[in-house]
Design an enzyme around this catalytic site. Structure first.
Site, PDB file in Angstrom:
ATOM      1  N   ARG A 138     -52.907  -9.708  26.905  1.00 19.79           N
ATOM      2  CA  ARG A 138     -54.028 -10.657  27.048  1.00 19.79           C
ATOM      3  C   ARG A 138     -53.557 -12.044  27.491  1.00 19.79           C
ATOM      4  NH1 ARG A 138     -56.465  -6.518  26.369  1.00 19.79           N
ATOM      5  NH2 ARG A 138     -58.444  -6.287  25.280  1.00 19.79           N
ATOM      6  N   SER A 175     -64.057  -8.364  22.194  1.00 24.17           N
ATOM      7  CA  SER A 175     -63.148  -8.689  21.088  1.00 24.17           C
ATOM      8  C   SER A 175     -63.058 -10.211  20.964  1.00 24.17           C
ATOM      9  CB  SER A 175     -61.747  -8.157  21.364  1.00 24.17           C
ATOM     10  OG  SER A 175     -61.767  -6.760  21.483  1.00 24.17           O
ATOM     11  N   GLU A 205     -59.912 -15.057  21.297  1.00 23.25           N
ATOM     12  CA  GLU A 205     -59.677 -14.609  22.675  1.00 23.25           C
ATOM     13  C   GLU A 205     -60.543 -15.409  23.665  1.00 23.25           C
ATOM     14  OE1 GLU A 205     -57.563 -12.870  24.368  1.00 23.25           O
ATOM     15  OE2 GLU A 205     -58.831 -13.194  26.119  1.00 23.25           O
TER      16      GLU A 205
HETATM   17  N1  EPU Z   1     -60.996  -0.972  13.197  1.00 25.30           N
HETATM   18  C1  EPU Z   1     -61.491  -1.132  11.934  1.00 25.30           C
HETATM   19  N2  EPU Z   1     -62.714  -1.714  11.781  1.00 25.30           N
HETATM   20  C2  EPU Z   1     -63.447  -2.138  12.829  1.00 25.30           C
HETATM   21  C3  EPU Z   1     -62.929  -1.995  14.116  1.00 25.30           C
HETATM   22  C4  EPU Z   1     -61.686  -1.406  14.292  1.00 25.30           C
HETATM   23  O1  EPU Z   1     -60.862  -0.760  10.953  1.00 25.30           O
HETATM   24  O2  EPU Z   1     -64.549  -2.642  12.600  1.00 25.30           O
HETATM   25  C5  EPU Z   1     -59.718  -0.297  13.388  1.00 25.30           C
HETATM   26  C6  EPU Z   1     -59.904   1.027  14.116  1.00 25.30           C
HETATM   27  O3  EPU Z   1     -60.199   2.062  13.242  1.00 25.30           O
HETATM   28  C7  EPU Z   1     -58.578   1.228  14.775  1.00 25.30           C
HETATM   29  C8  EPU Z   1     -58.116  -0.192  15.060  1.00 25.30           C
HETATM   30  O4  EPU Z   1     -58.902  -1.048  14.240  1.00 25.30           O
HETATM   31  O5  EPU Z   1     -57.652   1.813  13.912  1.00 25.30           O
HETATM   32  C9  EPU Z   1     -58.264  -0.561  16.513  1.00 25.30           C
HETATM   33  O6  EPU Z   1     -59.642  -0.524  16.898  1.00 25.30           O
HETATM   34  P1  EPU Z   1     -60.110  -0.161  18.383  1.00 25.30           P
HETATM   35  O7  EPU Z   1     -59.552   1.146  18.780  1.00 25.30           O
HETATM   36  O8  EPU Z   1     -61.582  -0.323  18.446  1.00 25.30           O
HETATM   37  O9  EPU Z   1     -59.400  -1.231  19.292  1.00 25.30           O
HETATM   38  P2  EPU Z   1     -59.148  -2.800  19.095  1.00 25.30           P
HETATM   39  O10 EPU Z   1     -57.697  -3.000  18.918  1.00 25.30           O
HETATM   40  O11 EPU Z   1     -60.056  -3.360  18.068  1.00 25.30           O
HETATM   41  C10 EPU Z   1     -58.683  -3.234  21.632  1.00 25.30           C
HETATM   42  C11 EPU Z   1     -59.112  -4.254  22.646  1.00 25.30           C
HETATM   43  C12 EPU Z   1     -60.485  -3.889  23.196  1.00 25.30           C
HETATM   44  C13 EPU Z   1     -60.414  -2.496  23.807  1.00 25.30           C
HETATM   45  C14 EPU Z   1     -59.979  -1.514  22.711  1.00 25.30           C
HETATM   46  C15 EPU Z   1     -59.814  -0.102  23.219  1.00 25.30           C
HETATM   47  C16 EPU Z   1     -58.065  -6.348  21.935  1.00 25.30           C
HETATM   48  C17 EPU Z   1     -58.273  -7.696  21.317  1.00 25.30           C
HETATM   49  N3  EPU Z   1     -59.163  -5.558  22.010  1.00 25.30           N
HETATM   50  O12 EPU Z   1     -59.590  -3.342  20.540  1.00 25.30           O
HETATM   51  O13 EPU Z   1     -60.794  -4.801  24.227  1.00 25.30           O
HETATM   52  O14 EPU Z   1     -61.661  -2.091  24.330  1.00 25.30           O
HETATM   53  O15 EPU Z   1     -58.695  -1.943  22.181  1.00 25.30           O
HETATM   54  O16 EPU Z   1     -58.642   0.003  23.939  1.00 25.30           O
HETATM   55  O17 EPU Z   1     -56.959  -6.037  22.346  1.00 25.30           O
HETATM   56  C18 EPU Z   1     -61.909  -6.868  24.573  1.00 25.30           C
HETATM   57  O18 EPU Z   1     -60.818  -7.376  24.753  1.00 25.30           O
HETATM   58  O19 EPU Z   1     -62.970  -7.540  24.658  1.00 25.30           O
HETATM   59  C19 EPU Z   1     -62.002  -5.477  24.175  1.00 25.30           C
HETATM   60  C20 EPU Z   1     -63.161  -4.921  23.813  1.00 25.30           C
END
Ligand code: EPU
Length: 337
Positions: A167, A237, A333
């Site tokens: 990012r 995010s 972000e």
């Molecule tokens: N999780 C929770 N509670 C929640 C949400 C997530 O416990 O309410 C846990 C999930 O169970 C999982 C972990 O957190 O174990 C990661 O969650 P997720 O797979 O949804 O991905 P993320 O790390 O929260 C990142 C990117 C997203 C992208 C997703 C999918 C960042 C800051 N965000 O989210 O990007 O779509 O991976 O690859 O890196 C964005 O930047 O706007 C964005 C949506």
């Protein structure tokens, strides 16, 4: 040269995906890359600050901006090189990112299907090196063209010059210096699906798997997890996933051995901000006109009529709560502007 038309008292509520109530003293649409020198000259002449806006999907806009907000609306693009090993595709900064992804898929090209459905414009994509489902724009980056506001010239950036990281890119080091005008990506003919990410791995082994099938799955996954900004205004995010030392992660992992934790090449580990916020008890939390999505704890939402102040107050509350619960600092972000 066409004269730029400044629109007074410009309403930006429809120009940011958080739908924040926001106005600008002037607004202007920039439809040609050649208009940037005139735009900067105009702002200097009027002694007004200038703010550049793409799709408004990664910003928290101040309620009243006493300056000029320029909407980058340069469109166009296509295939610019069709080599034996790869195809180079180009898109102008004002194109919608997802439409660009669909364009490549329609041409039978793979490489950015995991990045489908990300809101925002092509110009914003390299700035924060957008990423999802185990892929990021840096993976297929060829070059970009940017207007350098300091020298008043246009220059090309290669991948190493962009200094891409999670990012992050050089364009964040000096905010406001460069305006991305267009982006070129190199998509390999020898396409290999990237199915490492949970939710995509079930496509493994599908006979004759196509980039379009992966894209469709990515869009379906996003729809199932993330609120749609057109229905529930949000900026994706809201915090980066914190990359911390093993020492800093130790208390989290001691209490929750199965907490999401992704080891990094530099020995640190990436924790999940959404998980930390949920475990702090804040999923679905509401504070005035702003709230945290009940579907995904990393997404801040506008409950109706919110301003930048409402979002900032909620973001501060989240950071303070996660810091005191886990000792981990979160970083926003979106850009506050
Ligand atoms: N999780 C929770 N509670 C929640 C949400 C997530 O416990 O309410 C846990 C999930 O169970 C999982 C972990 O957190 O174990 C990661 O969650 P997720 O797979 O949804 O991905 P993320 O790390 O929260 C990142 C990117 C997203 C992208 C997703 C999918 C960042 C800051 N965000 O989210 O990007 O779509 O991976 O690859 O890196 C964005 O930047 O706007 C964005 C949506």
């Amino acid at each position: 040269m066409t004269a730029l038309t400044l629109i007074p008292d410009f309403d930006l509520t429809a120009h940011n995906t958080l739908a924040l109530t926001a106005r600008s003293r002037f607004g202007v649409k920039i439809e040609r890359a050649e208009d940037f020198p005139a735009l900067y000259a105009l702002a200097a002449e009027q002694n007004l600050p200038l703010r550049i806006l793409g799709g408004g999907s990664n910003v928290v806009l101040s309620q009243d901006f006493d300056g000029i907000t320029a909407l980058v609306s340069i469109t166009g693009g296509g295939i610019i090189e069709n080599g034996p090993d790869a195809t180079v595709v180009e898109a102008s900064a004002g194109e919608t990112w997802h439409d660009f992804v669909v364009f490549t898929i329609d041409k039978g090209l793979g490489g950015i299907e995991n990045l489908a459905g990300i809101p925002g414009t092509v110009g914003a994509a390299p700035v924060q090196n957008i990423g999802a489902y185990g892929a990021e724009v840096a993976d297929v980056f060829e070059s970009l063209l940017a207007y350098d506001t300091t020298t008043g010239t246009t220059r090309t950036f290669t991948g190493p010059e962009c200094k891409f990281a999670y990012r992050d890119s050089v364009f964040k080091y000096e905010p406001g210096r460069y305006v991305v005008l267009s982006l070129c990506l190199r998509l390999k003919r020898d396409w290999q699906p990237n199915l490492k990410f949970a939710g995509l791995s079930e496509l493994e082994g599908t006979p004759d798997l196509t980039p379009r099938q992966v894209m469709d799955r990515v869009v379906a996954l996003r729809n199932s997890k993330l609120p749609d900004w057109r229905v529930t205004p949000n900026a994706g995010s809201f915090f980066q996933n914190p990359i911390v030392s093993l020492e800093d992660a130790a208390p989290v992992l001691a209490e929750f051995p199965t907490a999401p934790s992704f080891p990094q090449p530099d020995g640190r580990t990436k924790l999940s901000a959404g998980w930390l916020i949920e475990k702090t008890g804040l999923k679905g939390f509401r504070m005035g006109r702003a709230g945290i999505s009940e579907r995904h704890a990393l997404v801040l939402i506008n409950l109706g009529g919110a301003t930048a102040e409402d979002i900032a107050a909620l973001a501060t509350h989240i950071k303070t709560s996660v810091q005191s619960r886990f000792g981990i600092a979160l970083h926003e972000e979106p850009v506050f502007t």
